[in-house]
Motif scaffolding. Structure first.
Motif, PDB file in Angstrom:
ATOM      1  N   SER A   1       0.815  -1.219   0.000  1.00 43.87           N
ATOM      2  CA  SER A   1       0.000   0.000   0.000  1.00 43.87           C
ATOM      3  C   SER A   1       0.849   1.271   0.000  1.00 43.87           C
ATOM      4  O   SER A   1       0.311   2.375   0.015  1.00 43.87           O
ATOM      5  CB  SER A   1      -0.913   0.003   1.235  1.00 43.87           C
ATOM      6  OG  SER A   1      -0.117  -0.164   2.404  1.00 43.87           O
TER       7      SER A   1
ATOM      8  N   GLY B   1       5.038   0.080  -3.469  1.00 41.35           N
ATOM      9  CA  GLY B   1       4.084  -1.015  -3.651  1.00 41.35           C
ATOM     10  C   GLY B   1       2.948  -0.623  -4.589  1.00 41.35           C
ATOM     11  O   GLY B   1       2.542  -1.397  -5.466  1.00 41.35           O
TER      12      GLY B   1
ATOM     13  N   SER C   1      -0.445  -3.109   6.215  1.00 39.23           N
ATOM     14  CA  SER C   1      -0.393  -3.482   7.635  1.00 39.23           C
ATOM     15  C   SER C   1      -1.740  -4.039   8.111  1.00 39.23           C
ATOM     16  O   SER C   1      -1.803  -4.713   9.132  1.00 39.23           O
ATOM     17  CB  SER C   1       0.051  -2.298   8.495  1.00 39.23           C
ATOM     18  OG  SER C   1      -0.840  -1.237   8.331  1.00 39.23           O
TER      19      SER C   1
ATOM     20  N   LEU D   1       3.884  -7.120  10.455  1.00 40.14           N
ATOM     21  CA  LEU D   1       5.076  -7.914  10.140  1.00 40.14           C
ATOM     22  C   LEU D   1       6.145  -7.841  11.226  1.00 40.14           C
ATOM     23  O   LEU D   1       7.135  -8.563  11.172  1.00 40.14           O
ATOM     24  CB  LEU D   1       5.650  -7.498   8.778  1.00 40.14           C
ATOM     25  CG  LEU D   1       4.719  -7.734   7.588  1.00 40.14           C
ATOM     26  CD1 LEU D   1       5.324  -7.168   6.300  1.00 40.14           C
ATOM     27  CD2 LEU D   1       4.412  -9.221   7.409  1.00 40.14           C
TER      28      LEU D   1
ATOM     29  N   ALA E   1       7.909  -3.519   2.969  1.00 43.69           N
ATOM     30  CA  ALA E   1       7.406  -2.988   4.255  1.00 43.69           C
ATOM     31  C   ALA E   1       8.565  -2.594   5.148  1.00 43.69           C
ATOM     32  O   ALA E   1       9.527  -3.342   5.326  1.00 43.69           O
ATOM     33  CB  ALA E   1       6.544  -4.040   4.941  1.00 43.69           C
ATOM     34  N   ALA E   2       8.465  -1.411   5.708  1.00 41.06           N
ATOM     35  CA  ALA E   2       9.530  -0.912   6.585  1.00 41.06           C
ATOM     36  C   ALA E   2       8.991   0.279   7.346  1.00 41.06           C
ATOM     37  O   ALA E   2       8.007   0.905   6.929  1.00 41.06           O
ATOM     38  CB  ALA E   2      10.743  -0.482   5.753  1.00 41.06           C
TER      39      ALA E   2
ATOM     40  N   SER F   1      18.817   1.106   0.800  1.00 38.92           N
ATOM     41  CA  SER F   1      18.706   2.515   0.428  1.00 38.92           C
ATOM     42  C   SER F   1      20.106   3.110   0.335  1.00 38.92           C
ATOM     43  O   SER F   1      21.006   2.666   1.054  1.00 38.92           O
ATOM     44  CB  SER F   1      17.905   3.253   1.508  1.00 38.92           C
ATOM     45  OG  SER F   1      18.041   4.641   1.337  1.00 38.92           O
TER      46      SER F   1
ATOM     47  N   TYR G   1      18.031   3.189  11.482  1.00 43.51           N
ATOM     48  CA  TYR G   1      17.494   2.673  10.209  1.00 43.51           C
ATOM     49  C   TYR G   1      18.610   2.015   9.390  1.00 43.51           C
ATOM     50  O   TYR G   1      18.440   0.916   8.850  1.00 43.51           O
ATOM     51  CB  TYR G   1      16.906   3.872   9.463  1.00 43.51           C
ATOM     52  CG  TYR G   1      16.379   3.623   8.071  1.00 43.51           C
ATOM     53  CD1 TYR G   1      15.120   3.061   7.870  1.00 43.51           C
ATOM     54  CD2 TYR G   1      17.114   4.004   6.945  1.00 43.51           C
ATOM     55  CE1 TYR G   1      14.618   2.881   6.586  1.00 43.51           C
ATOM     56  CE2 TYR G   1      16.619   3.827   5.660  1.00 43.51           C
ATOM     57  CZ  TYR G   1      15.370   3.266   5.482  1.00 43.51           C
ATOM     58  OH  TYR G   1      14.871   3.092   4.213  1.00 43.51           O
TER      59      TYR G   1
ATOM     60  N   LYS H   1      18.876  -1.929   8.103  1.00 41.92           N
ATOM     61  CA  LYS H   1      18.819  -2.228   6.662  1.00 41.92           C
ATOM     62  C   LYS H   1      20.076  -2.949   6.196  1.00 41.92           C
ATOM     63  O   LYS H   1      20.021  -3.862   5.378  1.00 41.92           O
ATOM     64  CB  LYS H   1      18.648  -0.931   5.868  1.00 41.92           C
ATOM     65  CG  LYS H   1      17.251  -0.358   5.914  1.00 41.92           C
ATOM     66  CD  LYS H   1      16.371  -1.058   4.897  1.00 41.92           C
ATOM     67  CE  LYS H   1      15.024  -0.392   4.781  1.00 41.92           C
ATOM     68  NZ  LYS H   1      14.097  -1.181   3.966  1.00 41.92           N
TER      69      LYS H   1
ATOM     70  N   PRO I   1      17.739   1.531  -3.949  1.00 43.02           N
ATOM     71  CA  PRO I   1      17.242   2.673  -4.716  1.00 43.02           C
ATOM     72  C   PRO I   1      17.818   3.960  -4.145  1.00 43.02           C
ATOM     73  O   PRO I   1      18.181   4.006  -2.970  1.00 43.02           O
ATOM     74  CB  PRO I   1      15.730   2.623  -4.496  1.00 43.02           C
ATOM     75  CG  PRO I   1      15.557   1.943  -3.180  1.00 43.02           C
ATOM     76  CD  PRO I   1      16.814   1.161  -2.876  1.00 43.02           C
TER      77      PRO I   1
HETATM   78  P1  NDP Z   1       5.943   3.624   2.422  1.00 48.05           P
HETATM   79  O1  NDP Z   1       6.216   4.336   3.712  1.00 48.05           O
HETATM   80  O2  NDP Z   1       5.246   4.371   1.349  1.00 48.05           O
HETATM   81  O3  NDP Z   1       5.127   2.321   2.740  1.00 48.05           O
HETATM   82  C1  NDP Z   1       5.480   1.506   3.793  1.00 48.05           C
HETATM   83  C2  NDP Z   1       4.686   0.238   3.645  1.00 48.05           C
HETATM   84  O4  NDP Z   1       5.069  -0.650   4.685  1.00 48.05           O
HETATM   85  C3  NDP Z   1       3.183   0.446   3.757  1.00 48.05           C
HETATM   86  O5  NDP Z   1       2.540  -0.424   2.851  1.00 48.05           O
HETATM   87  C4  NDP Z   1       2.902   0.030   5.197  1.00 48.05           C
HETATM   88  O6  NDP Z   1       1.569  -0.459   5.382  1.00 48.05           O
HETATM   89  C5  NDP Z   1       3.903  -1.098   5.355  1.00 48.05           C
HETATM   90  N1  NDP Z   1       4.266  -1.344   6.748  1.00 48.05           N
HETATM   91  C6  NDP Z   1       4.946  -0.516   7.587  1.00 48.05           C
HETATM   92  N2  NDP Z   1       5.073  -1.074   8.790  1.00 48.05           N
HETATM   93  C7  NDP Z   1       4.480  -2.300   8.700  1.00 48.05           C
HETATM   94  C8  NDP Z   1       4.282  -3.365   9.629  1.00 48.05           C
HETATM   95  N3  NDP Z   1       4.739  -3.282  10.884  1.00 48.05           N
HETATM   96  N4  NDP Z   1       3.603  -4.474   9.209  1.00 48.05           N
HETATM   97  C9  NDP Z   1       3.134  -4.556   7.940  1.00 48.05           C
HETATM   98  N5  NDP Z   1       3.306  -3.595   7.020  1.00 48.05           N
HETATM   99  C10 NDP Z   1       3.961  -2.474   7.403  1.00 48.05           C
HETATM  100  O7  NDP Z   1       7.335   3.012   1.893  1.00 48.05           O
HETATM  101  P2  NDP Z   1       8.030   3.194   0.470  1.00 48.05           P
HETATM  102  O8  NDP Z   1       7.176   2.602  -0.577  1.00 48.05           O
HETATM  103  O9  NDP Z   1       8.501   4.601   0.370  1.00 48.05           O
HETATM  104  O10 NDP Z   1       9.360   2.322   0.655  1.00 48.05           O
HETATM  105  C11 NDP Z   1       9.461   0.970   0.207  1.00 48.05           C
HETATM  106  C12 NDP Z   1      10.840   0.452   0.562  1.00 48.05           C
HETATM  107  O11 NDP Z   1      11.847   1.222  -0.077  1.00 48.05           O
HETATM  108  C13 NDP Z   1      11.157   0.500   2.054  1.00 48.05           C
HETATM  109  O12 NDP Z   1      11.783  -0.691   2.434  1.00 48.05           O
HETATM  110  C14 NDP Z   1      12.112   1.668   2.198  1.00 48.05           C
HETATM  111  O13 NDP Z   1      13.001   1.481   3.257  1.00 48.05           O
HETATM  112  C15 NDP Z   1      12.819   1.671   0.854  1.00 48.05           C
HETATM  113  N6  NDP Z   1      13.304   2.978   0.430  1.00 48.05           N
HETATM  114  C16 NDP Z   1      12.452   4.039   0.289  1.00 48.05           C
HETATM  115  C17 NDP Z   1      12.945   5.254  -0.166  1.00 48.05           C
HETATM  116  C18 NDP Z   1      12.045   6.418  -0.415  1.00 48.05           C
HETATM  117  O14 NDP Z   1      12.548   7.467  -0.859  1.00 48.05           O
HETATM  118  N7  NDP Z   1      10.745   6.338  -0.178  1.00 48.05           N
HETATM  119  C19 NDP Z   1      14.363   5.453  -0.463  1.00 48.05           C
HETATM  120  C20 NDP Z   1      15.143   4.268  -0.323  1.00 48.05           C
HETATM  121  C21 NDP Z   1      14.628   3.093   0.124  1.00 48.05           C
HETATM  122  P3  NDP Z   1       0.337   0.576   5.706  1.00 48.05           P
HETATM  123  O15 NDP Z   1       0.099   1.375   4.454  1.00 48.05           O
HETATM  124  O16 NDP Z   1      -0.799  -0.300   6.037  1.00 48.05           O
HETATM  125  O17 NDP Z   1       0.813   1.434   6.850  1.00 48.05           O
END
Ligand code: NDP
Length: 321
Positions: free
Chosen positions: A16, A20, A43, A48, A70-71, A114, A143, A147, A170
């Motif tokens: 989400s 994703g 989530s 997770l 997810a993170a 990252s 963080y 990672k 990325p």
């Molecule tokens: P988002 O913050 O947009 O989304 C995080 C996602 O993780 C959501 O779907 C959230 O679910 C889910 N999530 C968080 N905590 C939990 C949990 N405890 N259990 C289940 N699901 C969980 O992340 P991004 O799309 O921006 O990032 C994707 C990946 O890329 C990550 O691993 C991040 O570290 C990495 N990244 C991101 C960068 C960026 O600029 N955005 C840069 C470099 C790396 P919900 O929507 O239900 O809360």
């Protein structure tokens, strides 16, 4: 009698979020292959951080492939304020996903690192092999160490259990469906939201920091396309950087001005130099990607920012902010 094709189940954790949602839209647009079923988790499907919830998810979907997004993620200021939570929550999530992927015999696991977890004191450009060469910037060490251990464990799972786990590095990601929170979001969505408010309230558009730091930004749709390619075709535990070329690095000021143009903001633009800048630059090399995909064309920053601003304006009520 025709032989039945084996069906793959590709499960996307964090389905989400920014990346994703971009993957889901990319697969909807281009079509999954006839042997793939895609499952996108949020989530709401389970926490997770909990081993019990994670096992229940693997039991339910029986994934053959996992793209692990997810993170607990956030911008500079959130990372500085909550190092303990950024470390612990990510360690729990990653350990649960890796160990369940081993137990449930997942054929391919692709996790996300990252560029901001690389050593603070380094030479440029950064390459995949330099990940563990020194401590990360103190601002996000919780963080970063969580990672980095994904890479360590990908190699360990390959050596000890023959698992096909790998990771993607990325650079900064931006695009529709981002978190546009000014306090907790990343730089581009934060600037878009601030510029929107400045325009609406007839106030100056104030950018935190000096505007001089340099960054490489990758548009979420491009990253989605390349991630699906990694899942299907890149089979090596060593990470791969998915980034625009080094020549495409831009200053925060350039980005802010691109937002001003896309938003058609006509007011004053100011820089608040009392706010921290973070690392001056973290130029990453994409040589590995270019050796495998020499002709890939990334979306230009101008087009990517315009599409992100258009999405934000059209979805203001429901956007994460
Ligand atoms: P988002 O913050 O947009 O989304 C995080 C996602 O993780 C959501 O779907 C959230 O679910 C889910 N999530 C968080 N905590 C939990 C949990 N405890 N259990 C289940 N699901 C969980 O992340 P991004 O799309 O921006 O990032 C994707 C990946 O890329 C990550 O691993 C991040 O570290 C990495 N990244 C991101 C960068 C960026 O600029 N955005 C840069 C470099 C790396 P919900 O929507 O239900 O809360």
């Amino acid at each position: 009698m025709s032989e039945e094709k084996k069906q793959n189940v590709v499960m996307v954790t964090g389905g989400s979020g920014l990346v994703g949602t971009a993957i889901r839209k990319y697969i909807e647009e281009t079509g999954a292959t006839s042997v793939e079923t895609w499952v996108y988790l949020s989530s709401k499907d389970g926490d997770l951080r909990s081993r019990e919830d994670t096992e229940a998810i693997f039991e339910k979907y029986k994934p053959t492939h996992v793209i692990h997004l997810a993170a607990k993620v956030g911008g500079l200021f959130a990372n500085m304020a909550q190092k303990v939570e950024f470390f612990r929550e990510n360690i729990l999530i990653n350990d649960n996903i890796m160990e369940c992927s081993r137990i449930y015999k997942v054929e391919k696991l692709v996790s996300f690192l990252s560029t901001c977890i690389f050593p603070d004191k380094t030479t440029y450009p950064i390459t995949e092999t330099m990940l563990h060469d020194g401590p990360p910037h103190p601002s996000n060490e919780g963080y970063a160490y969580a990672k980095r251990l994904i890479d360590t464990m990908n190699r360990a799972y390959a050596e000890e259990y023959g698992c096909n786990f790998t990771s993607i590095i990325p650079t900064n990601i931006y695009g529709p469906d981002d978190n546009f929170s000014i306090q907790n979001g990343h730089v581009i969505p934060g600037l878009i939201h601030k510029c929107y408010l400045a325009k609406k309230n007839n106030e100056p558009f104030t950018i935190w920091g000096s505007g001089t730091p340099l960054r490489q930004f990758v548009y979420s749709r491009d990253l989605a396309e390349l991630t699906v390619w990694v899942m299907r075709e890149y089979h090596d535990p060593a990470p791969i950087t998915l980034s625009v070329d080094e020549a495409e690095e831009v200053s925060i000021k350039d980005v802010a001005l691109a937002v001003v143009d896309a938003m058609e903001f006509k007011g004053e633009v100011k820089f608040d130099t009392s706010k921290a800048d973070g690392q001056f630059k973290k130029t990453a090399a994409n040589h590995k990607l270019r050796s495998l995909k020499p002709d890939y064309k990334f979306t230009s920053m101008k087009d990517g920012i315009q599409q992100s601003v258009d999405w934000f304006l059209a979805n203001y009520e429901t956007a994460r902010k």
